[in-house]
Design an enzyme around this catalytic site. Structure first.
Site, PDB file in Angstrom:
ATOM      1  N   LYS A  13      20.564  44.423  -1.140  1.00 59.74           N
ATOM      2  CA  LYS A  13      19.262  43.758  -1.292  1.00 59.74           C
ATOM      3  C   LYS A  13      19.108  42.613  -0.282  1.00 59.74           C
ATOM      4  O   LYS A  13      18.096  42.505   0.386  1.00 59.74           O
ATOM      5  CB  LYS A  13      19.103  43.183  -2.717  1.00 59.74           C
ATOM      6  N   ARG A  88      15.749  39.847 -13.348  1.00 58.91           N
ATOM      7  CA  ARG A  88      17.002  40.472 -13.761  1.00 58.91           C
ATOM      8  C   ARG A  88      17.020  40.780 -15.250  1.00 58.91           C
ATOM      9  O   ARG A  88      17.994  41.340 -15.740  1.00 58.91           O
ATOM     10  CB  ARG A  88      18.158  39.521 -13.471  1.00 58.91           C
ATOM     11  N   ARG A 127      32.761  41.080   1.526  1.00 57.01           N
ATOM     12  CA  ARG A 127      31.505  40.492   2.017  1.00 57.01           C
ATOM     13  C   ARG A 127      31.703  39.028   2.414  1.00 57.01           C
ATOM     14  O   ARG A 127      32.295  38.242   1.683  1.00 57.01           O
ATOM     15  CB  ARG A 127      30.460  40.582   0.905  1.00 57.01           C
ATOM     16  N   ARG A 162      32.960  32.900   2.033  1.00 57.82           N
ATOM     17  CA  ARG A 162      32.984  33.914   1.003  1.00 57.82           C
ATOM     18  C   ARG A 162      32.388  33.318  -0.256  1.00 57.82           C
ATOM     19  O   ARG A 162      32.632  32.143  -0.559  1.00 57.82           O
ATOM     20  CB  ARG A 162      34.445  34.281   0.700  1.00 57.82           C
ATOM     21  N   ARG A 174      29.391  41.426 -13.357  1.00 58.81           N
ATOM     22  CA  ARG A 174      28.022  41.454 -12.827  1.00 58.81           C
ATOM     23  C   ARG A 174      27.445  42.866 -12.874  1.00 58.81           C
ATOM     24  O   ARG A 174      26.252  43.062 -13.136  1.00 58.81           O
ATOM     25  CB  ARG A 174      28.017  40.897 -11.396  1.00 58.81           C
TER      26      ARG A 174
HETATM   27  P1  AMP Z   1      23.028  36.980  -6.516  1.00 63.90           P
HETATM   28  O1  AMP Z   1      23.159  36.191  -5.260  1.00 63.90           O
HETATM   29  O2  AMP Z   1      21.643  37.567  -6.679  1.00 63.90           O
HETATM   30  O3  AMP Z   1      24.105  38.011  -6.676  1.00 63.90           O
HETATM   31  O4  AMP Z   1      23.211  35.946  -7.717  1.00 63.90           O
HETATM   32  C1  AMP Z   1      24.410  35.225  -7.892  1.00 63.90           C
HETATM   33  C2  AMP Z   1      24.477  34.661  -9.292  1.00 63.90           C
HETATM   34  O5  AMP Z   1      23.386  33.749  -9.493  1.00 63.90           O
HETATM   35  C3  AMP Z   1      24.324  35.690 -10.412  1.00 63.90           C
HETATM   36  O6  AMP Z   1      25.541  36.327 -10.740  1.00 63.90           O
HETATM   37  C4  AMP Z   1      23.801  34.808 -11.546  1.00 63.90           C
HETATM   38  O7  AMP Z   1      24.820  34.027 -12.112  1.00 63.90           O
HETATM   39  C5  AMP Z   1      22.859  33.882 -10.804  1.00 63.90           C
HETATM   40  N1  AMP Z   1      21.490  34.460 -10.691  1.00 63.90           N
HETATM   41  C6  AMP Z   1      20.837  34.815  -9.554  1.00 63.90           C
HETATM   42  N2  AMP Z   1      19.627  35.301  -9.814  1.00 63.90           N
HETATM   43  C7  AMP Z   1      19.495  35.262 -11.165  1.00 63.90           C
HETATM   44  C8  AMP Z   1      18.469  35.656 -12.064  1.00 63.90           C
HETATM   45  N3  AMP Z   1      17.320  36.220 -11.621  1.00 63.90           N
HETATM   46  N4  AMP Z   1      18.675  35.467 -13.392  1.00 63.90           N
HETATM   47  C9  AMP Z   1      19.806  34.902 -13.858  1.00 63.90           C
HETATM   48  N5  AMP Z   1      20.831  34.531 -13.077  1.00 63.90           N
HETATM   49  C10 AMP Z   1      20.682  34.705 -11.724  1.00 63.90           C
END
Ligand code: AMP
Length: 220
Positions: A13, A88, A127, A162, A174
């Site tokens: 994404k 989410r 990554r 990282r 996740r």
């Molecule tokens: P991401 O970079 O999208 O993988 O997000 C990293 C972490 O941020 C996730 O594992 C959540 O802990 C938090 N996070 C990001 N976006 C959301 C969201 N829309 N709702 C809840 N937690 C989020």
């Protein structure tokens, strides 16, 4: 044009959002990036979110929806938004409907990046992002070899970082949350006929081309 990129962690994404920003002057709205910036800045939101993020769990719906609302407020109506990592949960999807309506915007496409979960752990644990510009790499760009550091193809920096949550254990959490809370929001959008699916395991350029075809954007 406003779109959602949906898919489990590591589906690509962020990579595709960065490309759409560079090629089509859209704006990436990544709640993960916003939260990481808040953690780095030590804001109250960041302090509250850090432990939750480190565990790979979800930050509260209210916090992330408020972040998105504030970003849209600062954006002109002519700039297309790419929602990356948001919504989410079903509550976030409902909140986004309200936020978009308030800002006089509408969702045009939801693109799901379909991936093989087993490959994701490998992808995520290798990554890194450029410390300077945030460009994402899914291969070790800085191997501990005699070759020396490799320069970022976007900005030339040789510093990479990282994410603390990009480890095998957190990734499993996740992925589980994606299956339980995020994938079930798809029917919300399917009912409106705006969902498309793309093979997220294909090469980055092929995923890009497939997305551009869905969005009706030219590709050179
Ligand atoms: P991401 O970079 O999208 O993988 O997000 C990293 C972490 O941020 C996730 O594992 C959540 O802990 C938090 N996070 C990001 N976006 C959301 C969201 N829309 N709702 C809840 N937690 C989020």
């Amino acid at each position: 044009m406003d779109i959602i990129l949906l898919g489990p962690p590591g589906a690509g994404k962020g990579t595709q959002a960065q490309r759409l920003v560079a090629e089509h002057a859209m704006r990436q709205l990544s709640t993960g990036d916003m939260l990481r910036a808040a953690v780095k800045a030590g804001t109250p939101t960041g302090l509250e979110a850090k432990a939750v993020m480190d565990r790979g769990e979800l930050v509260s719906d209210a916090i992330v929806s408020a972040l998105i609302d504030a970003e849209l407020l600062a954006m002109g109506p002519e700039t297309g938004a790419i929602f990356d990592g948001y919504p989410r949960t079903a509550d976030q999807a409902a909140a986004l409907d309200g936020i978009l309506a308030r800002h006089g915007r509408q969702l045009d496409h939801v693109i799901e990046l379909e991936v093989d979960e087993d490959a994701l752990v490998e992808r995520i644990t290798s990554r890194v992002t450029c410390e300077n510009c945030g460009h994402i790499y899914s291969v070790p760009v800085n191997p501990p070899s005699s070759a020396g550091p490799v320069a970022c193809e976007v900005c030339g920096s040789t510093e990479y970082k990282r994410r603390p949550d990009d480890n095998a254990e957190t990734v499993r959490t996740r992925l589980g949350i994606y299956r339980a809370d995020t994938a079930p929001i798809l029917p919300h959008y399917e009912a409106r006929g705006i969902v498309s699916r793309v093979d997220g395991m294909a090469a980055i350029e092929d995923v890009a081309r497939a997305i551009d075809v869905i969005l009706g954007l030219g590709h050179s």
